[in-house]
Design a protein around this motif. Structure first.
Motif, PDB file in Angstrom:
ATOM      1  N   ILE A 154      12.542  53.860 -23.998  1.00  0.00           N
ATOM      2  CA  ILE A 154      12.180  52.549 -24.543  1.00  0.00           C
ATOM      3  C   ILE A 154      13.047  52.186 -25.747  1.00  0.00           C
ATOM      4  O   ILE A 154      13.607  51.084 -25.814  1.00  0.00           O
ATOM      5  N   VAL A 155      13.182  53.092 -26.695  1.00  0.00           N
ATOM      6  CA  VAL A 155      13.955  52.794 -27.903  1.00  0.00           C
ATOM      7  C   VAL A 155      15.417  52.538 -27.567  1.00  0.00           C
ATOM      8  O   VAL A 155      16.023  51.575 -28.070  1.00  0.00           O
ATOM      9  N   GLY A 156      15.984  53.346 -26.715  1.00  0.00           N
ATOM     10  CA  GLY A 156      17.379  53.152 -26.318  1.00  0.00           C
ATOM     11  C   GLY A 156      17.606  51.820 -25.621  1.00  0.00           C
ATOM     12  O   GLY A 156      18.616  51.152 -25.860  1.00  0.00           O
ATOM     13  N   ARG A 157      16.650  51.441 -24.764  1.00  0.00           N
ATOM     14  CA  ARG A 157      16.784  50.152 -24.070  1.00  0.00           C
ATOM     15  C   ARG A 157      16.778  49.001 -25.062  1.00  0.00           C
ATOM     16  O   ARG A 157      17.584  48.074 -24.968  1.00  0.00           O
ATOM     17  N   TRP A 158      15.863  49.058 -26.039  1.00  0.00           N
ATOM     18  CA  TRP A 158      15.757  47.959 -26.996  1.00  0.00           C
ATOM     19  C   TRP A 158      16.927  47.943 -27.972  1.00  0.00           C
ATOM     20  O   TRP A 158      17.328  46.876 -28.445  1.00  0.00           O
ATOM     21  N   ILE A 159      17.500  49.099 -28.265  1.00  0.00           N
ATOM     22  CA  ILE A 159      18.710  49.122 -29.100  1.00  0.00           C
ATOM     23  C   ILE A 159      19.862  48.462 -28.339  1.00  0.00           C
ATOM     24  O   ILE A 159      20.625  47.677 -28.905  1.00  0.00           O
ATOM     25  N   LEU A 163       8.896  34.091 -22.370  1.00  0.00           N
ATOM     26  CA  LEU A 163       8.723  35.519 -22.083  1.00  0.00           C
ATOM     27  C   LEU A 163       7.790  36.176 -23.091  1.00  0.00           C
ATOM     28  O   LEU A 163       6.939  37.001 -22.725  1.00  0.00           O
ATOM     29  N   LEU A 164       7.924  35.811 -24.365  1.00  0.00           N
ATOM     30  CA  LEU A 164       7.075  36.389 -25.400  1.00  0.00           C
ATOM     31  C   LEU A 164       5.607  36.045 -25.165  1.00  0.00           C
ATOM     32  O   LEU A 164       4.728  36.896 -25.342  1.00  0.00           O
ATOM     33  N   MET A 165       5.348  34.826 -24.736  1.00  0.00           N
ATOM     34  CA  MET A 165       3.954  34.453 -24.454  1.00  0.00           C
ATOM     35  C   MET A 165       3.396  35.255 -23.284  1.00  0.00           C
ATOM     36  O   MET A 165       2.239  35.669 -23.305  1.00  0.00           O
ATOM     37  N   GLY A 166       4.206  35.503 -22.283  1.00  0.00           N
ATOM     38  CA  GLY A 166       3.763  36.347 -21.175  1.00  0.00           C
ATOM     39  C   GLY A 166       3.525  37.773 -21.598  1.00  0.00           C
ATOM     40  O   GLY A 166       2.610  38.445 -21.134  1.00  0.00           O
ATOM     41  N   PHE A 167       4.348  38.261 -22.529  1.00  0.00           N
ATOM     42  CA  PHE A 167       4.215  39.630 -23.027  1.00  0.00           C
ATOM     43  C   PHE A 167       2.958  39.791 -23.876  1.00  0.00           C
ATOM     44  O   PHE A 167       2.318  40.841 -23.860  1.00  0.00           O
ATOM     45  N   GLU A 183       6.210  45.532 -20.376  1.00  0.00           N
ATOM     46  CA  GLU A 183       7.299  45.738 -21.327  1.00  0.00           C
ATOM     47  C   GLU A 183       8.652  45.866 -20.634  1.00  0.00           C
ATOM     48  O   GLU A 183       9.632  45.282 -21.069  1.00  0.00           O
ATOM     49  N   PHE A 184       8.723  46.608 -19.538  1.00  0.00           N
ATOM     50  CA  PHE A 184      10.016  46.792 -18.869  1.00  0.00           C
ATOM     51  C   PHE A 184      10.533  45.468 -18.316  1.00  0.00           C
ATOM     52  O   PHE A 184      11.716  45.146 -18.465  1.00  0.00           O
ATOM     53  N   TYR A 235      13.916  43.606 -19.338  1.00  0.00           N
ATOM     54  CA  TYR A 235      14.890  43.308 -18.290  1.00  0.00           C
ATOM     55  C   TYR A 235      15.190  41.808 -18.224  1.00  0.00           C
ATOM     56  O   TYR A 235      16.351  41.404 -18.086  1.00  0.00           O
ATOM     57  N   SER A 236      14.174  40.979 -18.372  1.00  0.00           N
ATOM     58  CA  SER A 236      14.374  39.527 -18.355  1.00  0.00           C
ATOM     59  C   SER A 236      15.194  39.071 -19.553  1.00  0.00           C
ATOM     60  O   SER A 236      16.034  38.178 -19.437  1.00  0.00           O
ATOM     61  N   ILE A 237      14.946  39.679 -20.711  1.00  0.00           N
ATOM     62  CA  ILE A 237      15.736  39.339 -21.899  1.00  0.00           C
ATOM     63  C   ILE A 237      17.193  39.736 -21.702  1.00  0.00           C
ATOM     64  O   ILE A 237      18.116  38.975 -22.028  1.00  0.00           O
ATOM     65  N   MET A 238      17.418  40.923 -21.153  1.00  0.00           N
ATOM     66  CA  MET A 238      18.798  41.370 -20.919  1.00  0.00           C
ATOM     67  C   MET A 238      19.518  40.443 -19.939  1.00  0.00           C
ATOM     68  O   MET A 238      20.680  40.078 -20.167  1.00  0.00           O
ATOM     69  N   LYS A 239      18.839  40.070 -18.855  1.00  0.00           N
ATOM     70  CA  LYS A 239      19.460  39.151 -17.894  1.00  0.00           C
ATOM     71  C   LYS A 239      19.759  37.810 -18.541  1.00  0.00           C
ATOM     72  O   LYS A 239      20.832  37.234 -18.321  1.00  0.00           O
ATOM     73  N   ALA A 240      18.820  37.303 -19.340  1.00  0.00           N
ATOM     74  CA  ALA A 240      19.002  35.993 -19.970  1.00  0.00           C
ATOM     75  C   ALA A 240      20.189  35.994 -20.927  1.00  0.00           C
ATOM     76  O   ALA A 240      21.017  35.072 -20.904  1.00  0.00           O
ATOM     77  N   PHE A 241      20.287  37.024 -21.755  1.00  0.00           N
ATOM     78  CA  PHE A 241      21.411  37.093 -22.685  1.00  0.00           C
ATOM     79  C   PHE A 241      22.731  37.310 -21.952  1.00  0.00           C
ATOM     80  O   PHE A 241      23.763  36.774 -22.354  1.00  0.00           O
ATOM     81  N   SER A 242      22.713  38.073 -20.878  1.00  0.00           N
ATOM     82  CA  SER A 242      23.941  38.293 -20.113  1.00  0.00           C
ATOM     83  C   SER A 242      24.420  36.993 -19.479  1.00  0.00           C
ATOM     84  O   SER A 242      25.614  36.663 -19.536  1.00  0.00           O
TER      85      SER A 242
END
Length: 196
Positions: free
Chosen positions: A40-45, A78-82, A114-115, A119-126
């Motif tokens: 988890i920590v590595g993914r968020w970093i 996404l934050l509201m869903g989380f 959380e995953f 993952y959605s945040i990573m796709k969105a930023f990419s």
């Protein structure tokens, strides 16, 4: 009667080869994703690093504010869903979240795990990062208005979410699990134990 060879550049065997190739790539990609789940920590970093790279790109290009605004709205969604429970207590007719200590304990289950959130945040930023390389997406806008409007949406949405949390008495975060220490043996009992 003349027979023609089957399969061409994209027909027959070519199409099945492409299909096998895409299946293998997607399988390997899913394997890599599955291996990241416990870290988890590595993914968020890594996610934070991607966010910084995107921010630096937008800062140096001095544009693509409409892309960043759309990204911000998507992240807010996404934050509201989380932060929301999987079953909304307002819509639920059956059992609700526990409100007293005597109620049955039910863990908080998120609408967006959380995953999937990561993952959605990573796709969105990419996707947003790739879009900054195409000038067609650089629509000239007055960015302070977009920033003010986004902050207004953020404040109003978070206020509504916090009031919802207070009304239905749930907290979407758990910092550690409850521990059961058990009954410790007294010193008298430990001295009476047989020794080998």
């Amino acid at each position: 009667m003349e027979t023609r060879p089957t399969g061409g550049a994209l027909g027959g065997d070519g199409a099945s080869a492409v299909s096998r190739w895409t299946f293998e790539i997607s399988r390997r990609y899913q394997h890599v994703l599955d291996k990241t789940v416990p870290h988890i920590v590595g993914r968020w970093i890594g996610c934070l690093a991607l966010m910084v790279i995107y921010a630096v790109r937008v800062y140096f290009v001095q544009g693509f504010y409409i892309i960043t605004y759309g990204l911000g709205i998507y992240l807010l969604n996404l934050l509201m869903g989380f932060l929301s429970p999987q079953v909304d207590p307002e819509m639920q007719d059956g059992p609700s979240l526990p409100t007293r200590g005597s109620d049955e304990f039910r863990p908080f289950v998120r609408r967006l795990p959380e995953f999937k959130f990561w993952y959605s945040i990573m796709k969105a930023f990419s996707i947003a990062f790739v879009m900054t390389f195409f000038s067609v997406f650089d629509v000239p806008v007055f960015w302070p208005i977009l920033l003010f409007y986004w902050f207004t949406l953020f404040v109003l949405t978070m206020k509504r979410q916090i009031l919802h949390m207070i009304k239905y008495k749930y907290v979407p975060f758990s910092f550690g699990k409850q521990r059961y220490d058990g009954k410790k043996a007294s010193s008298k009992e430990s001295t009476n134990l047989p020794r080998d």
